[in-house]
Design an enzyme around this catalytic site. Structure first.
Site, PDB file in Angstrom:
ATOM      1  N   ASP A   6      16.098   3.761  91.545  1.00 43.83           N
ATOM      2  CA  ASP A   6      15.045   4.489  92.253  1.00 43.83           C
ATOM      3  C   ASP A   6      15.460   4.514  93.723  1.00 43.83           C
ATOM      4  O   ASP A   6      16.438   3.859  94.124  1.00 43.83           O
ATOM      5  CB  ASP A   6      13.697   3.762  92.068  1.00 43.83           C
ATOM      6  CG  ASP A   6      12.551   4.488  92.765  1.00 43.83           C
ATOM      7  OD1 ASP A   6      12.580   5.729  92.840  1.00 43.83           O
ATOM      8  OD2 ASP A   6      11.618   3.814  93.257  1.00 43.83           O
ATOM      9  N   SER A   7      14.668   5.213  94.529  1.00 42.33           N
ATOM     10  CA  SER A   7      14.953   5.225  95.970  1.00 42.33           C
ATOM     11  C   SER A   7      14.543   3.909  96.616  1.00 42.33           C
ATOM     12  O   SER A   7      14.921   3.635  97.750  1.00 42.33           O
ATOM     13  CB  SER A   7      14.171   6.367  96.631  1.00 42.33           C
ATOM     14  OG  SER A   7      12.776   6.114  96.502  1.00 42.33           O
ATOM     15  N   TYR A  38      13.197   9.934  98.733  1.00 42.64           N
ATOM     16  CA  TYR A  38      13.799  11.082  98.053  1.00 42.64           C
ATOM     17  C   TYR A  38      12.849  12.291  98.071  1.00 42.64           C
ATOM     18  O   TYR A  38      13.285  13.435  98.044  1.00 42.64           O
ATOM     19  CB  TYR A  38      14.092  10.734  96.584  1.00 42.64           C
ATOM     20  CG  TYR A  38      15.363   9.933  96.356  1.00 42.64           C
ATOM     21  CD1 TYR A  38      16.060   9.338  97.401  1.00 42.64           C
ATOM     22  CD2 TYR A  38      15.861   9.786  95.063  1.00 42.64           C
ATOM     23  CE1 TYR A  38      17.220   8.613  97.157  1.00 42.64           C
ATOM     24  CE2 TYR A  38      17.026   9.068  94.819  1.00 42.64           C
ATOM     25  CZ  TYR A  38      17.702   8.481  95.866  1.00 42.64           C
ATOM     26  OH  TYR A  38      18.854   7.767  95.634  1.00 42.64           O
ATOM     27  N   CYS A  69      12.705   7.177  88.602  1.00 43.25           N
ATOM     28  CA  CYS A  69      12.271   7.927  89.779  1.00 43.25           C
ATOM     29  C   CYS A  69      11.896   9.315  89.272  1.00 43.25           C
ATOM     30  O   CYS A  69      12.746  10.016  88.698  1.00 43.25           O
ATOM     31  CB  CYS A  69      13.428   8.011  90.771  1.00 43.25           C
ATOM     32  SG  CYS A  69      13.143   9.129  92.143  1.00 43.25           S
ATOM     33  N   THR A  71      11.095  11.930  91.017  1.00 44.74           N
ATOM     34  CA  THR A  71      11.716  12.960  91.854  1.00 44.74           C
ATOM     35  C   THR A  71      13.117  13.284  91.322  1.00 44.74           C
ATOM     36  O   THR A  71      13.465  14.459  91.133  1.00 44.74           O
ATOM     37  CB  THR A  71      11.794  12.448  93.312  1.00 44.74           C
ATOM     38  OG1 THR A  71      10.486  12.032  93.708  1.00 44.74           O
ATOM     39  CG2 THR A  71      12.301  13.510  94.249  1.00 44.74           C
ATOM     40  N   CYS A 179       4.913   9.275  90.458  1.00 49.61           N
ATOM     41  CA  CYS A 179       5.946   8.683  91.316  1.00 49.61           C
ATOM     42  C   CYS A 179       5.902   7.207  90.964  1.00 49.61           C
ATOM     43  O   CYS A 179       4.821   6.594  90.950  1.00 49.61           O
ATOM     44  CB  CYS A 179       5.606   8.892  92.791  1.00 49.61           C
ATOM     45  SG  CYS A 179       6.579   7.837  93.904  1.00 49.61           S
ATOM     46  N   THR A 180       7.061   6.633  90.668  1.00 48.17           N
ATOM     47  CA  THR A 180       7.058   5.254  90.151  1.00 48.17           C
ATOM     48  C   THR A 180       6.517   4.245  91.181  1.00 48.17           C
ATOM     49  O   THR A 180       6.003   3.202  90.796  1.00 48.17           O
ATOM     50  CB  THR A 180       8.473   4.846  89.689  1.00 48.17           C
ATOM     51  OG1 THR A 180       9.409   5.107  90.755  1.00 48.17           O
ATOM     52  CG2 THR A 180       8.880   5.612  88.457  1.00 48.17           C
TER      53      THR A 180
HETATM   54  N1  DGL Z   1       9.761   6.481  93.312  1.00 48.56           N
HETATM   55  C1  DGL Z   1      10.236   7.804  93.417  1.00 48.56           C
HETATM   56  C2  DGL Z   1       9.599   8.761  92.432  1.00 48.56           C
HETATM   57  O1  DGL Z   1       9.231   8.337  91.361  1.00 48.56           O
HETATM   58  C3  DGL Z   1      10.623   8.369  94.764  1.00 48.56           C
HETATM   59  C4  DGL Z   1       9.800   8.077  95.993  1.00 48.56           C
HETATM   60  C5  DGL Z   1      10.488   8.649  97.230  1.00 48.56           C
HETATM   61  O2  DGL Z   1      11.567   8.131  97.555  1.00 48.56           O
HETATM   62  O3  DGL Z   1       9.979   9.611  97.837  1.00 48.56           O
HETATM   63  O4  DGL Z   1       9.511   9.931  92.659  1.00 48.56           O
END
Ligand code: DGL
Length: 225
Positions: A6-7, A38, A69, A71, A179-180
């Protein structure tokens, strides 16, 4: 070995669920904090980071990679074949579950995921539920700043109150934590919306990975995908 990325800290929710389901499996977690967030990046940037993360984890010995993630998962179908073939995205399984249980579905997600319409598209293939895709990018940094594992800052609490009102205004019966990072706040969000069914792609994605690995092993194959 299973790779998860993930980010930042969001994917840890998925990582923990995989751990519960497969405690004996070797695992490796990548938090790409250097390039976070991200959700505000362009499609090309997110795709490049996703392909790079998968390659990196593969280089470290991962046979399968869970894209923890949403995204990055929203671009899974556009990844190069080498990255696509060994990775599991988490949007489709969560959308399939939402399509089964929801008639009015709210999705809270990053800016990229919400504007890409990825959840709405997946749900739309399976049901005629109404889908509200909401960009809630500021919540990502509130989680990164420490609102997790039972601790919620006053700033985050206030954000969640506004979020509850925005979700309530849609009349949604189902909410996808798209979003996780938001899975870290599942208990708090659930407490604010007691009548809404909550779906966590982090958890559903981890369970999807478990099913896939189990099916592959039962079929006698040595590789996961
Ligand atoms: N946790 C990520 C997701 O599920 C990304 C959050 C981010 O870096 O903006 O989209």
């Amino acid at each position: 070995m299973i790779g998860v990325f993930d980010s930042g800290v969001g994917g840890i929710c998925a990582f923990r669920r995989v751990r519960e389901l497969m405690p004996r499996e070797d695992m490796i977690y990548l938090a790409d904090r250097k390039n976070a967030p991200y959700g505000t990046k362009s499609e090309d940037e997110i795709r490049a980071l996703t392909e790079r993360n998968i390659k990196l984890l593969r280089g470290l010995g991962a046979e399968v990679v869970l894209i923890a993630c949403c995204t990055a998962s929203s671009l899974h179908h556009t990844l190069c074949p080498e990255a696509r073939e060994i990775s599991i995205p988490i949007i489709a399984p969560a959308a399939a579950l939402a399509a089964k249980v929801g008639k009015k579905i709210a999705v809270i997600a990053t800016h990229h995921t919400a504007t890409s319409g990825a959840f709405g598209r997946e749900i739309g293939r399976l049901s005629d539920a109404i889908v509200f895709e909401m960009s809630e990018q500021p919540l990502v940094s509130l989680v990164e700043k420490g609102s997790r594992d039972g601790r919620v800052t006053e700033e985050c609490r206030e954000y969640l109150r506004g979020l509850r009102d925005r979700i309530s205004a849609t009349g949604a019966d189902t909410l996808i934590l798209g979003c996780t990072h938001f899975s870290h706040l599942e208990k708090e969000i659930g407490g604010l919306l007691p009548r809404v069914k909550i779906i966590s792609p982090a958890r559903v994605g981890a369970e999807e990975l478990f099913k896939k690995i189990k099916a592959h092993r039962e079929s006698g194959r040595t590789i996961y995908m």
